[in-house]
Design an enzyme around this catalytic site. Structure first.
Site, PDB file in Angstrom:
ATOM      1  CG  ASP A 114       2.171   3.700  -4.341  1.00 35.99           C
ATOM      2  OD1 ASP A 114       2.709   4.749  -4.789  1.00 35.99           O
ATOM      3  OD2 ASP A 114       2.111   3.133  -3.272  1.00 35.99           O
ATOM      4  CG  ASP A 221       5.741   8.320  -3.795  1.00 35.95           C
ATOM      5  OD1 ASP A 221       5.181   7.955  -2.799  1.00 35.95           O
ATOM      6  OD2 ASP A 221       6.623   8.587  -3.874  1.00 35.95           O
ATOM      7  CD  GLU A 288     -13.709  -1.096 -14.260  1.00 39.66           C
ATOM      8  OE1 GLU A 288     -14.181  -2.236 -14.102  1.00 39.66           O
ATOM      9  OE2 GLU A 288     -12.123  -1.285 -14.027  1.00 39.66           O
ATOM     10  CG  HIS A 359       3.338   3.593   3.614  1.00 35.99           C
ATOM     11  ND1 HIS A 359       2.219   4.283   2.736  1.00 35.99           N
ATOM     12  CD2 HIS A 359       4.693   4.046   3.096  1.00 35.99           C
ATOM     13  CE1 HIS A 359       2.882   4.933   1.958  1.00 35.99           C
ATOM     14  NE2 HIS A 359       4.182   4.787   1.988  1.00 35.99           N
ATOM     15  CG  ASP A 360       4.580   7.478   4.322  1.00 39.36           C
ATOM     16  OD1 ASP A 360       5.568   6.544   4.377  1.00 39.36           O
ATOM     17  OD2 ASP A 360       4.166   8.305   3.218  1.00 39.36           O
TER      18      ASP A 360
HETATM   19  C1  GLC Z   1       6.012   8.932  -0.298  1.00 38.38           C
HETATM   20  C2  GLC Z   1       5.805   7.631   0.404  1.00 38.38           C
HETATM   21  C3  GLC Z   1       6.815   7.188   1.088  1.00 38.38           C
HETATM   22  C4  GLC Z   1       8.362   7.273   0.542  1.00 38.38           C
HETATM   23  C5  GLC Z   1       8.303   8.729  -0.224  1.00 38.38           C
HETATM   24  C6  GLC Z   1       9.557   8.486  -1.377  1.00 38.38           C
HETATM   25  O1  GLC Z   1       5.812   9.797   0.686  1.00 38.38           O
HETATM   26  O2  GLC Z   1       4.533   7.387   0.760  1.00 38.38           O
HETATM   27  O3  GLC Z   1       6.832   6.219   1.712  1.00 38.38           O
HETATM   28  O4  GLC Z   1       9.251   7.242   1.269  1.00 38.38           O
HETATM   29  O5  GLC Z   1       7.082   9.030  -0.928  1.00 38.38           O
HETATM   30  O6  GLC Z   1       8.930   7.929  -2.206  1.00 38.38           O
END
Ligand code: GLC
Length: 577
Positions: A114, A221, A288, A359-360
């Site tokens: 990430d 992100d 790759e 996760h959001d």
């Molecule tokens: C993205 C992530 C989230 C985070 C936000 C700020 O949306 O998925 O979990 O709080 O960015 O980094």
């Protein structure tokens, strides 16, 4: 003559083209904090992930994406990074990461990290030096002077009315520097200034640092927040954003404003294209492909621009429409339209992707109901392109209950006891449910960072390893994914009625793949005779928890009994077409 020969050469070359690993990858998102705790501190870690990699291999996963594993004070659970080149202590060490990479490589699982480029933690060395106005770091962040309050000249108001995604002003005053800094997320996440060339260079070095370790690419992100409007266009000030008029929203709410100066700026696309160029260097060097998937919650037109333009290659923009436009009332027509929407807007030759959770967002089983889990997993895995599964969706985990007192998510904590449940992301982050033992096999301590969901004794992986379960269905789907028609076949979606959705993947010279979903409460007989290219006889190859059909059963396309809530996949016995 020459022309005919050329056409023949070209067409045979096209049919011989094989997709690269990433174009049909099954990517599994791991939220490290909640996956597996190997050292009994109640927090998941890298060694826990390494221990479970064989299970992911067995499931049929091609790559894992790890939510941030870097040094962080964890105000936003790793999305606030203090040092991009160090591993968070509670997740382990760099040696643990190397070990994870080694085991993953042996198993043929690729590792995607990430990348959080919009902001750092306020504990980052860069921020501390920027506060001190050290010349090199002076402009690393978005700093602005406050506005004197006309009634009380000793009080400074924030530079503009901008609101953070996590509520309240997006500006925070820093006494030492005597200026406000911008944070589009929590106060501890100062926004980097992408108008400063050094920042752009610094971030490229970070990409190189991890690519040099052999990772397969990045999930990026909050990509559409990288730039804000250029204050030079407004006489050196940051302009106020207009009110959105969203009913029920107040000045502290993100929805209150129309974010025309802080989101989806044109400049963010170019930065992504430059990162793509950098990744392409490594693609060539490592032989790759290095994947890049960008996160931008926005409307489709803005999203698909991340794919690139005629001249520049871009990323795969996450397709969030399964999350946002399908609910527990959606019928077959609605779902067909959501699938077709991406396929319609996606530029030709690009790779689609399907996301059922992260996760959001509230979990699939809680958002749509347990009886739609198989249907949505089936769609994601048999549609063309990349499928992304958030940990636990393969066993139909539900949102856990997290009380106000136990809340950890800053979005919840910035709210109040009466409203936190509406916004909290904690319920989707409760620990993975491995088995029915104490603490669900996640940890040896009961003092886990978030409580386990109450239902872990019944909803867990161990209970689903055999029989007709969400997991065995998912595993069968992952196997179906590897078949030529699922990889390369043409896609057709048909809603035969309000409740019956049919997805066909047909490839000349290979058995066809057909997925059928019955969304209704009633058993239905489906007749696919109108699909003329479809060979008549077909076998059940994946059968969801609510299906009466068993794998291996052979049926004719004119008479397919599909029970209520069933999601099922058939493979034709003869080759198409
Ligand atoms: C993205 C992530 C989230 C985070 C936000 C700020 O949306 O998925 O979990 O709080 O960015 O980094």
């Amino acid at each position: 003559m020459l022309f005919v020969a050329l056409v023949l050469i070209l067409t045979s070359a096209v049919s011989a083209v094989d997709y690269d690993w990433w174009q049909t990858a099954l990517i599994y998102q791991i939220y490290p904090r909640s996956f597996k705790d190997s050292n009994g501190d109640g927090i998941g870690d890298l060694n826990g992930i390494t221990e479970k990699l064989p299970y992911l291999k067995e499931t049929g996963v091609d790559a894992i994406w790890l939510s941030p594993i870097f040094l962080s004070p964890m105000y936003d659970f790793g999305y606030d990074i203090a040092d991009y080149r160090e591993i968070a202590q509670e997740y382990g060490t760099m040696e643990d990461f190397h070990e994870l990479m080694k085991v993953a490589k042996k198993l043929g699982i690729r590792v995607i990290l990430d990348f959080v480029p919009n902001h750092t933690s306020n504990e980052s060395d860069w921020f501390i030096r920027s506060v001190r106005r050290e010349p090199e770091f002076q402009d690393y962040y978005v700093w602005a002077d406050g506005i004197p309050d006309p009634d009380r000249p000793d009080v400074l108001r924030p530079p503009s009315n901008w609101v953070s995604n996590f509520r309240k002003s997006a500006w925070e005053f820093n006494k030492e520097r005597g200026q406000f800094y911008l944070h589009q997320f929590v106060i501890g996440q100062p926004d980097l200034n992408y108008r400063e060339p050094r920042v752009q260079e610094e971030m490229k070095q970070i990409l190189r640092f991890w690519l040099d370790m052999g990772i397969a690419g990045f999930r990026v992100d909050a990509t559409n927040f990288l730039f804000e409007v250029d204050p030079r266009e407004f006489g050196g000030r940051y302009p106020d954003e207009p009110k959105s008029g969203v009913p029920g929203s107040g000045p502290d709410d993100y929805e209150y404003l129309n974010h025309i100066y802080t989101k989806n700026m044109n400049e963010s696309y170019n930065v992504v294209f430059e990162w793509r160029d950098l990744l392409d260097e490594y693609t060539d060097k490592h032989g790759e492909y290095k994947i890049m998937i960008t996160e931008a919650y926005t409307e489709i037109g803005q999203m698909i621009r991340y794919y690139g333009t005629g001249k520049r290659n871009g990323s795969i923009p996450f397709n969030f429409f399964f999350l946002e436009e399908i609910n527990n009332q959606s019928n077959a027509w609605d779902i067909k339209l959501v699938v077709d929407k991406w396929m319609t807007y996606m530029p030709s030759g690009q790779t689609a992707n399907w996301v059922n959770g992260n996760h959001d967002k509230s979990r699939l089983a809680s958002r749509l109901g347990t009886d739609r889990v198989d249907a949505m997993n089936m769609l994601a895995l048999i549609l063309p392109g990349v499928a992304i599964t958030y940990q636990g969706e393969e066993i139909g985990m539900t949102d856990g209950f997290v009380s106000w007192r136990d809340s950890k998510d800053p979005l919840a904590c910035n709210s109040d006891a009466a409203n936190y449940r509406r916004v909290s992301r904690d319920p989707a982050r409760t620990p993975y449910q491995w088995d029915a033992s104490a603490h669900a096999g996640f940890s040896s301590t009961g003092d886990t960072w978030l409580p386990m969901a109450d239902n872990y004794r019944t909803v867990n992986l161990a209970a689903q390893l055999v029989g007709k379960t969400h997991y065995t269905f998912y595993k069968d789907l992952a196997a179906v994914r590897k078949k030529p028609a699922t990889r390369y076949g043409d896609l057709e979606t048909r809603a035969l009625s309000e409740s019956i959705l049919v997805v066909t993947r047909l490839l000349p010279g290979s058995p066809g793949i057909i997925g059928i979903i019955n969304l209704s409460q009633d058993n239905e007989i489906v007749n696919l005779s109108s699909l003329r290219l479809l060979p008549n006889k077909m076998l059940v190859v994946a059968s969801g928890t609510d299906c009466l059909l068993e794998n291996g059963v052979s049926l004719s396309k004119a008479y397919l009994p599909i029970s209520a809530h069933c999601a099922v996949v058939f493979e034709t016995i003869e080759n198409c077409c």
